[in-house]
Design a protein around this motif. Structure first.
Motif, PDB file in Angstrom:
ATOM      1  N   GLY A  83      44.858 -25.825  -1.597  1.00 36.81           N
ATOM      2  CA  GLY A  83      45.488 -25.870  -2.907  1.00 36.81           C
ATOM      3  C   GLY A  83      44.668 -25.326  -4.050  1.00 36.81           C
ATOM      4  N   GLY A  84      43.503 -24.806  -3.788  1.00 38.99           N
ATOM      5  CA  GLY A  84      42.675 -24.249  -4.851  1.00 38.99           C
ATOM      6  C   GLY A  84      43.150 -22.870  -5.265  1.00 38.99           C
ATOM      7  N   SER A  85      43.251 -22.648  -6.551  1.00 41.20           N
ATOM      8  CA  SER A  85      43.648 -21.324  -7.036  1.00 41.20           C
ATOM      9  C   SER A  85      42.454 -20.594  -7.664  1.00 41.20           C
ATOM     10  CB  SER A  85      44.789 -21.442  -8.043  1.00 41.20           C
ATOM     11  OG  SER A  85      44.393 -22.228  -9.153  1.00 41.20           O
ATOM     12  N   LYS A  86      41.469 -21.354  -8.138  1.00 41.46           N
ATOM     13  CA  LYS A  86      40.267 -20.767  -8.727  1.00 41.46           C
ATOM     14  C   LYS A  86      39.032 -21.405  -8.099  1.00 41.46           C
ATOM     15  CE  LYS A  86      42.399 -19.574 -13.082  1.00 41.46           C
ATOM     16  NZ  LYS A  86      42.390 -19.728 -14.530  1.00 41.46           N
ATOM     17  N   CYS A  87      38.925 -21.252  -6.788  1.00 38.91           N
ATOM     18  CA  CYS A  87      37.807 -21.848  -6.052  1.00 38.91           C
ATOM     19  C   CYS A  87      36.495 -21.162  -6.428  1.00 38.91           C
ATOM     20  CB  CYS A  87      38.033 -21.726  -4.552  1.00 38.91           C
ATOM     21  SG  CYS A  87      39.477 -22.663  -3.977  1.00 38.91           S
ATOM     22  N   ILE A  88      35.479 -21.975  -6.617  1.00 39.28           N
ATOM     23  CA  ILE A  88      34.145 -21.441  -6.881  1.00 39.28           C
ATOM     24  C   ILE A  88      33.189 -21.969  -5.823  1.00 39.28           C
ATOM     25  CG2 ILE A  88      34.464 -21.203  -9.378  1.00 39.28           C
ATOM     26  CD1 ILE A  88      32.728 -23.798  -9.616  1.00 39.28           C
ATOM     27  N   LEU A  89      32.205 -21.176  -5.529  1.00 48.37           N
ATOM     28  CA  LEU A  89      31.194 -21.572  -4.563  1.00 48.37           C
ATOM     29  C   LEU A  89      30.175 -22.444  -5.288  1.00 48.37           C
ATOM     30  CD1 LEU A  89      30.278 -21.117  -1.626  1.00 48.37           C
ATOM     31  CD2 LEU A  89      28.827 -19.309  -2.503  1.00 48.37           C
ATOM     32  N   ASP A  90      30.035 -23.675  -4.843  1.00 49.67           N
ATOM     33  CA  ASP A  90      29.073 -24.597  -5.456  1.00 49.67           C
ATOM     34  C   ASP A  90      27.684 -24.444  -4.852  1.00 49.67           C
ATOM     35  OD1 ASP A  90      30.553 -26.347  -7.402  1.00 49.67           O
ATOM     36  OD2 ASP A  90      31.812 -26.584  -5.631  1.00 49.67           O
ATOM     37  N   VAL A  91      27.620 -24.280  -3.540  1.00 53.42           N
ATOM     38  CA  VAL A  91      26.319 -24.160  -2.889  1.00 53.42           C
ATOM     39  C   VAL A  91      26.491 -23.537  -1.508  1.00 53.42           C
ATOM     40  CG1 VAL A  91      26.305 -26.448  -1.772  1.00 53.42           C
ATOM     41  CG2 VAL A  91      24.147 -25.404  -2.410  1.00 53.42           C
ATOM     42  N   SER A  92      25.503 -22.778  -1.114  1.00 54.07           N
ATOM     43  CA  SER A  92      25.360 -22.364   0.284  1.00 54.07           C
ATOM     44  C   SER A  92      23.960 -22.804   0.689  1.00 54.07           C
ATOM     45  CB  SER A  92      25.569 -20.861   0.454  1.00 54.07           C
ATOM     46  OG  SER A  92      24.751 -20.129  -0.410  1.00 54.07           O
TER      47      SER A  92
END
Length: 147
Positions: A83-92
């Protein structure tokens, strides 16, 4: 320094090798039985990632991936599927653990050598300026022994 007379005291056929004591037969490397090299264990790093879309409460994660790129792609893809439309990467991260701590106002992501250590860091930070803090997600991406 050893004198030539000290090295000449070995019995015939036994080399001195420049030492005052004689070197027994078979001790010279060229006379030693050949040994096969013992294979060394080989470990490969494994990657994980966390991606979020906070307004839509979507979370995507990955773990055990062979590359950073693969881990990030999977986490972002999973976030969108949820359901995310503006997903951001928080950490790898690789060869360690990651957690997502959430409170009433916000969330934070932390990595450490263990889930317990990451949770300790995250909960301490959250409780400084938020309420109802809890670990919402945790996982580890550990190195893998390869043949």
């Amino acid at each position: 320094m050893w004198s030539a007379s000290a090295t000449a005291q070995c019995p015939a056929g036994i080399p001195s090798g420049g030492n005052p004591s004689c070197i027994p037969p078979g001790a010279w490397p060229q006379n030693a039985p050949s040994q096969q090299a013992v294979p060394r264990e080989r470990w490969e790093s494994r990657w994980g990632a966390i991606a979020t879309d906070a307004p839509n409460a979507a979370l995507g994660t990955s773990t055990g991936m062979k590359s950073k790129r693969q881990a990030e792609r999977q986490a972002l893809s999973e976030c969108k599927k949820r359901g995310g439309s503006k997903c951001i990467l928080d950490v790898s991260y690789f060869d360690q653990c990651a957690i997502l701590v959430t409170g009433d106002k916000k969330y934070s992501v932390h990595t450490a050598i263990s889930v317990e250590r990451a949770a300790e860091i995250g909960m301490r930070q959250c409780s400084n300026d938020d309420t109802n803090c809890r670990v919402y997600y945790s996982n580890c991406s550990v190195p893998q022994l390869v043949p």
